[in-house]
Motif scaffolding. Structure first.
Motif, mmCIF file in Angstrom:
data_model
loop_
_atom_site.group_PDB
_atom_site.id
_atom_site.type_symbol
_atom_site.label_atom_id
_atom_site.label_comp_id
_atom_site.label_asym_id
_atom_site.label_seq_id
_atom_site.Cartn_x
_atom_site.Cartn_y
_atom_site.Cartn_z
ATOM 1 N N LEU B 131 0.820 -1.219 0.000
ATOM 2 C CA LEU B 131 0.000 0.000 0.000
ATOM 3 C C LEU B 131 0.848 1.260 0.000
ATOM 4 C CD1 LEU B 131 -2.754 -1.010 2.597
ATOM 5 C CD2 LEU B 131 -2.949 -0.928 0.099
ATOM 6 N N ASN B 132 2.158 1.093 0.091
ATOM 7 C CA ASN B 132 3.051 2.239 0.230
ATOM 8 C C ASN B 132 2.644 3.097 1.439
ATOM 9 O OD1 ASN B 132 5.325 3.578 -0.467
ATOM 10 N ND2 ASN B 132 4.379 4.803 -2.095
ATOM 11 N N ALA B 133 2.425 2.422 2.563
ATOM 12 C CA ALA B 133 2.085 3.110 3.814
ATOM 13 C C ALA B 133 3.273 3.971 4.233
ATOM 14 C CB ALA B 133 1.774 2.076 4.893
ATOM 15 N N VAL B 201 -4.651 -4.050 -7.271
ATOM 16 C CA VAL B 201 -4.836 -3.724 -8.691
ATOM 17 C C VAL B 201 -5.852 -2.593 -8.782
ATOM 18 C CG1 VAL B 201 -5.641 -4.562 -10.941
ATOM 19 C CG2 VAL B 201 -4.309 -6.080 -9.445
ATOM 20 N N ARG B 202 -5.482 -1.524 -9.495
ATOM 21 C CA ARG B 202 -6.430 -0.416 -9.684
ATOM 22 C C ARG B 202 -6.917 -0.428 -11.125
ATOM 23 N NH1 ARG B 202 -5.604 5.037 -10.663
ATOM 24 N NH2 ARG B 202 -3.356 4.735 -10.380
ATOM 25 N N VAL B 203 -8.212 -0.385 -11.261
ATOM 26 C CA VAL B 203 -8.823 -0.489 -12.584
ATOM 27 C C VAL B 203 -9.533 0.814 -12.902
ATOM 28 C CG1 VAL B 203 -10.420 -1.857 -13.997
ATOM 29 C CG2 VAL B 203 -9.231 -2.946 -12.081
ATOM 30 N N THR B 204 -9.204 1.418 -14.077
ATOM 31 C CA THR B 204 -9.970 2.595 -14.505
ATOM 32 C C THR B 204 -10.508 2.307 -15.903
ATOM 33 O OG1 THR B 204 -7.757 3.523 -14.281
ATOM 34 C CG2 THR B 204 -9.572 4.961 -13.686
ATOM 35 N N ASP B 205 -11.786 2.510 -16.065
ATOM 36 C CA ASP B 205 -12.455 2.246 -17.342
ATOM 37 C C ASP B 205 -12.121 0.856 -17.864
ATOM 38 O OD1 ASP B 205 -13.384 4.844 -17.207
ATOM 39 O OD2 ASP B 205 -11.602 5.637 -18.227
ATOM 40 N N GLY B 206 -12.146 -0.105 -16.959
ATOM 41 C CA GLY B 206 -11.906 -1.483 -17.375
ATOM 42 C C GLY B 206 -10.450 -1.799 -17.676
ATOM 43 N N GLU B 210 -2.893 0.209 -12.473
ATOM 44 C CA GLU B 210 -1.756 -0.039 -11.593
ATOM 45 C C GLU B 210 -1.900 -1.441 -11.011
ATOM 46 O OE1 GLU B 210 -1.828 2.620 -8.280
ATOM 47 O OE2 GLU B 210 0.285 2.291 -7.761
ATOM 48 N N ALA B 211 -0.820 -2.202 -10.948
ATOM 49 C CA ALA B 211 -0.851 -3.514 -10.280
ATOM 50 C C ALA B 211 0.450 -3.681 -9.498
ATOM 51 C CB ALA B 211 -1.011 -4.634 -11.309
ATOM 52 N N VAL B 212 0.313 -3.965 -8.201
ATOM 53 C CA VAL B 212 1.490 -4.076 -7.333
ATOM 54 C C VAL B 212 1.369 -5.363 -6.535
ATOM 55 C CG1 VAL B 212 2.742 -3.006 -5.397
ATOM 56 C CG2 VAL B 212 1.558 -1.557 -7.071
ATOM 57 N N LEU B 213 2.502 -6.042 -6.374
ATOM 58 C CA LEU B 213 2.446 -7.172 -5.459
ATOM 59 C C LEU B 213 3.594 -7.103 -4.461
ATOM 60 C CD1 LEU B 213 4.527 -9.796 -5.848
ATOM 61 C CD2 LEU B 213 3.141 -10.164 -7.874
ATOM 62 N N ALA B 214 3.315 -7.577 -3.245
ATOM 63 C CA ALA B 214 4.347 -7.681 -2.226
ATOM 64 C C ALA B 214 4.336 -9.117 -1.728
ATOM 65 C CB ALA B 214 4.061 -6.722 -1.066
ATOM 66 N N ALA B 215 5.518 -9.711 -1.655
ATOM 67 C CA ALA B 215 5.601 -11.099 -1.196
ATOM 68 C C ALA B 215 6.309 -11.133 0.148
ATOM 69 C CB ALA B 215 6.368 -11.932 -2.217
ATOM 70 N N ARG B 225 6.940 -5.441 -5.980
ATOM 71 C CA ARG B 225 7.166 -5.289 -7.419
ATOM 72 C C ARG B 225 5.959 -4.594 -8.051
ATOM 73 N NH1 ARG B 225 11.583 -6.319 -6.166
ATOM 74 N NH2 ARG B 225 12.883 -8.083 -6.745
ATOM 75 N N ASP B 226 6.249 -3.646 -8.909
ATOM 76 C CA ASP B 226 5.185 -3.060 -9.723
ATOM 77 C C ASP B 226 5.007 -3.997 -10.917
ATOM 78 O OD1 ASP B 226 3.752 -1.672 -11.691
ATOM 79 O OD2 ASP B 226 4.275 0.243 -10.744
ATOM 80 N N VAL B 227 3.843 -4.604 -11.036
ATOM 81 C CA VAL B 227 3.631 -5.590 -12.104
ATOM 82 C C VAL B 227 2.580 -5.094 -13.107
ATOM 83 C CG1 VAL B 227 4.419 -7.640 -10.856
ATOM 84 C CG2 VAL B 227 2.069 -6.847 -10.538
ATOM 85 N N THR B 228 2.413 -3.784 -13.164
ATOM 86 C CA THR B 228 1.396 -3.219 -14.065
ATOM 87 C C THR B 228 1.614 -3.706 -15.504
ATOM 88 O OG1 THR B 228 1.546 -1.262 -12.663
ATOM 89 C CG2 THR B 228 0.213 -1.070 -14.658
ATOM 90 N N ASP B 229 2.849 -3.616 -15.960
ATOM 91 C CA ASP B 229 3.119 -4.002 -17.355
ATOM 92 C C ASP B 229 2.886 -5.485 -17.590
ATOM 93 O OD1 ASP B 229 3.699 -1.410 -17.864
ATOM 94 O OD2 ASP B 229 5.892 -1.653 -17.675
#
Ligand SMILES: Cc1cc2nc3c(=O)[nH]c(=O)nc-3n(C[C@@H](O)[C@H](O)[C@H](O)COP(=O)(O)OP(=O)(O)OC[C@H]3O[C@@H](n4cnc5c(N)ncnc54)[C@H](O)[C@@H]3O)c2cc1C
Ligand code: FES
Ligand code: FES
Lengths: 402, 289
Positions: B131-133, B201-206, B210-215, B225-229
């Motif tokens: 969440l980038n707290a 995962v943030r979705v705008t207009d379908g 943005e997609a981020v995962l933390a393990a 990791r930013d996994v948006t791409d």
């Protein structure tokens, strides 16, 4: 709390907290855990210790209404805290529904984990009325059992959850009561050992015990002597004391208070309680004697008693009726409630027989009945005058714990 | 299994706490919930000279919703947050907290204590990173705010100086179109995880904005990791994400295996959980647009 609280590593500080509804003050060094304090200072050995590092859940108690590991909390942190232990949950005669369910489902074998499970399950059901049976294995995973197996434990808790849709009843044994620890006050680990004598020195004042006793003795005995004679012996400490098995009075300290000693010898057990007894009521009309006493053994056993003795006329003699509430803590607790009750009852019967004899002969009894092989202080053999002896004894047992 | 002797200080203010820590010259430790610290003391793995108990410090039990998010003070217990209605605005907390030890531990354990302790297998540090707290830190040299991904520097190691106190953490509230995923595998419920993932995962207009995962449990600290791409390129179905996550696993999972699971096993675990939870986060995000 607006001030910084400080305690040096070797300093013992007073901590005020409420335990099972009773206000308590404990005297602890910072490194002493709540678990050890409950067990050692307050005599509440129902809280068990397994791992002492947070993994097993044996030490689970309620702190301010929520289950917590008492091995991971230092007592010094508990100023003002409200603690409930398994002893607060129910009484032997009025068990909490969880305790009844554990019994019904055979949810305990050795019982070591039971206090932890009961307190954890109480916490769960007190905060959630909607727990589903399939959630229970996870919800109860904070406590380990090594012998019963979890199915019966889960079944017991599921039963109570289903039976109490409005929420589980509150703990049933909270309130002002007598808390007597193994050691008075201080848990100083570096302090020089106190001498035996000092450790068991009898206090001046006798507290009237309160709360649920460890055991309650209620006996009636038939005597052949006439009731007036028996009442005379009850009114004369010098003649009365030798009637009490194993007891001697060492000093009268005024206000109908007596310092004395009571020996108990039972199998391998040998205890000497130094204590004080006080007659708090002598009612000649009803022929009632009300005595309270307390004593401590150097080995860390403590006992308190509150007893009422009434004698009345019966055909061909006298009936003695004695009721005693006994409170036991410390190692004597190993006795268990049943044994303590049995031993105490036998002692009262012996007492009645000796009393009858004293009433008949007009002097103190010269011998003791051998039934229990209660050791009698040698001094007791001599009768009467030189040393005033009394008898109050309290014995017995204590809170069952394990 | 008893702690070695230590001096105890229970300050009433943050300033007094910092002063008390400074006074010990590095031999002091903050005592919060004690659920990680006390076992260490009991096993004599550590013997600090002084414990500074932060539980009575005025204001540290504060739980507040601000413009930036949900601010959780250093004395706030995990269990309180678990049941706090305001915390529903940060859905990941509700998803992760039930996995932090057991109920009986969460009643004492604090959220900030878990972050400060920085166990590599702990859930909350990964949630904070995903969440980038932001973490508020106070020490003798003043205050600073540290973003979660910069806070953790190694196993049980953070940027905190010995005389610094973590006073609060602020978790950003969920925005419209944001969905979350959380999963872990542990030997028993309440144990530290063999591997776990937190996804957002943030979705705008379908479309995936943005997609981020933390393990967690896979390295010496949470791995973000930013996994948006990746998600844009491969799609948002579990099956489609499995392959790219397998590729990713070698980079993310560098913990040495142990008796509970080899490195290879943990990589497979990570890839399976990451693919599934990214897909789940996308689905939830689409629903809340
Ligand atoms: C059996 C068991 C199982 C557990 N399982 C899990 C699990 O699955 N997942 C998990 O995440 N945790 C788990 N834990 C640990 C968790 O319960 C702790 O609550 C948490 O790790 C530490 O929080 P605390 O408040 O208890 O901190 P403490 O134990 O009081 O402190 C931990 C460390 O952080 C430092 N610290 C604490 N607060 C601050 C602060 N405000 N500023 C600076 N330093 C600070 C202390 O000095 C100490 O070094 C488990 C613990 C046990 C005993
Ligand atoms: S004795 Fe406290 S958890 Fe094991
Ligand atoms: S009944 Fe023996 S450990 Fe549970």
């Amino acid at each position: 709390m607006t001030q910084t609280v400080r305690a040096a590593a070797d300093e013992s500080v007073d901590v005020r907290l409420t335990v099972n509804g009773t206000p308590a003050v404990v005297h602890v060094q910072p490194r002493v855990t709540l678990a050890d304090t409950l067990r050692e200072q307050l005599g509440l050995t129902g809280t068990h210790l397994g791992c002492e590092h947070g993994v097993c859940g044996m030490c689970t108690v309620l702190v301010d209404g929520e289950a917590a590991r008492s091995c991971l909390l230092f007592a010094v942190q508990c100023e003002g805290a409200d603690v409930v232990t398994v002893e607060g949950l129910g009484t032997p005669d009025a068990q909490h529904p969880l305790q009844q369910a554990f019994s019904h489902h055979h949810a305990l074998q050795c019982g070591f984990c039971t206090p932890g499970f009961l307190m954890s399950a109480y916490d769960l059901l007190a905060h959630r009325t909607d727990v589903q049976p399939d959630e229970l294995p996870e919800e109860l995973s904070g406590v380990l059992c090594r012998c019963t197996g979890y199915r019966n434990i889960v079944a017991a808790v599921a039963d109570v959850a289903a039976a109490c849709p409005e929420g589980v009843p509150e703990p049933g044994n909270l309130g002002e009561r007598t808390l007597v620890g193994r050691r008075a006050g201080d848990m100083t680990h570096h302090a020089p050992e106190r001498s035996e004598q000092e450790a068991s020195r009898a206090p001046e004042r006798v507290a009237v015990p309160s709360g649920t006793p460890t055991t309650r003795v209620d006996v009636s005995a038939r005597m052949t002597s006439p009731v007036e004679k028996v009442w005379d012996v009850l009114g004369d400490v010098e003649r009365l004391a030798p009637c009490l098995p194993g007891a001697e009075v060492t000093e009268a300290i005024g206000e109908d208070r007596y310092r004395g000693r009571a020996r108990v010898s039972l199998g391998p057990i040998r205890l000497v309680f130094n204590g004080v007894a006080q007659v708090i009521e002598r009612d000649a009309d009803r022929r009632l004697l009300h005595v309270v006493g307390q004593g401590a053994d150097a080995g860390g056993s403590r006992t308190q008693a509150d007893m009422r003795i009434v004698v009345y006329e019966a055909d061909d003699g006298t009936t003695l009726h004695a009721e005693a509430d006994l409170y036991l803590s410390g190692r004597i607790a190993q006795f268990g409630r049943a044994l303590a009750g049995d031993v105490s009852r036998r002692m009262f019967e012996d007492f009645a027989a000796a009393l009858d004899e004293a009433a008949a002969t007009g002097s103190a009894p010269a011998r003791r009945r051998a039934g229990l092989r209660l050791a009698v202080g040698a001094a007791l053999a001599g009768i009467g005058g030189v040393v005033r002896r009394l008898a109050l004894r309290v014995r017995s047992e204590v809170r069952r714990t394990s | 299994m008893k702690a070695a002797p230590f001096a105890y200080v229970r300050p009433a203010t943050v300033a007094d706490a910092v002063a008390a820590l400074a006074e010990t010259g590095g031999d002091g430790k903050v005592l919060a919930g004690g659920q990680s610290l006390v076992p260490v003391l009991a096993m004599r793995l550590g013997r600090p000279g002084t414990l500074v108990d932060v539980n009575a410090i005025a204001g540290l039990d504060e739980l507040a919703t601000t413009d930036v998010g949900l601010r959780v003070g250093a004395a706030v217990r995990q269990r309180r947050l678990e049941h706090e209605p305001a915390a529903r605005a940060v859905p990941l907390l509700g998803m992760a907290l039930p996995f932090v030890g057991h109920r009986e531990l969460r009643s004492r354990g604090t959220v900030c204590g878990s972050l400060a302790h920085a166990d590599p297998a702990a859930e909350l540090p990964a949630v904070a990173c995903c969440l980038n707290a932001t973490l508020d830190v106070t020490g003798r040299r003043g205050n600073r705010t540290v973003p979660a991904p910069e806070f953790f520097t190694g196993a049980m190691t953070t940027v905190l100086e010995p005389d610094e106190l973590l006073t609060a953490v602020t978790f950003p509230l969920a925005r419209a179109g944001e969905g979350f995923g959380f999963a872990e595998v542990a030997r028993r419920h309440g144990d530290f995880a063999l591997a776990g993932v937190v996804t957002r995962v943030r979705v705008t207009d379908g479309v995936v904005a943005e997609a981020v995962l933390a393990a967690f449990g896979v390295s010496d600290r949470p791995v973000v990791r930013d996994v948006t791409d990746v998600v844009r390129a491969h799609g948002t179905e579990t099956g489609a994400l499995r392959d790219p996550m397998n590729q990713f696993a070698a980079d993310v999972v560098d913990t040495a295996g142990d008796a509970h699971g080899s490195t290879a096993y943990r990589r497979r675990l990570f890839a399976a959980l990451a693919a599934r939870e990214l897909a789940a986060a996308y689905r939830k995000g689409s629903e809340t647009q």
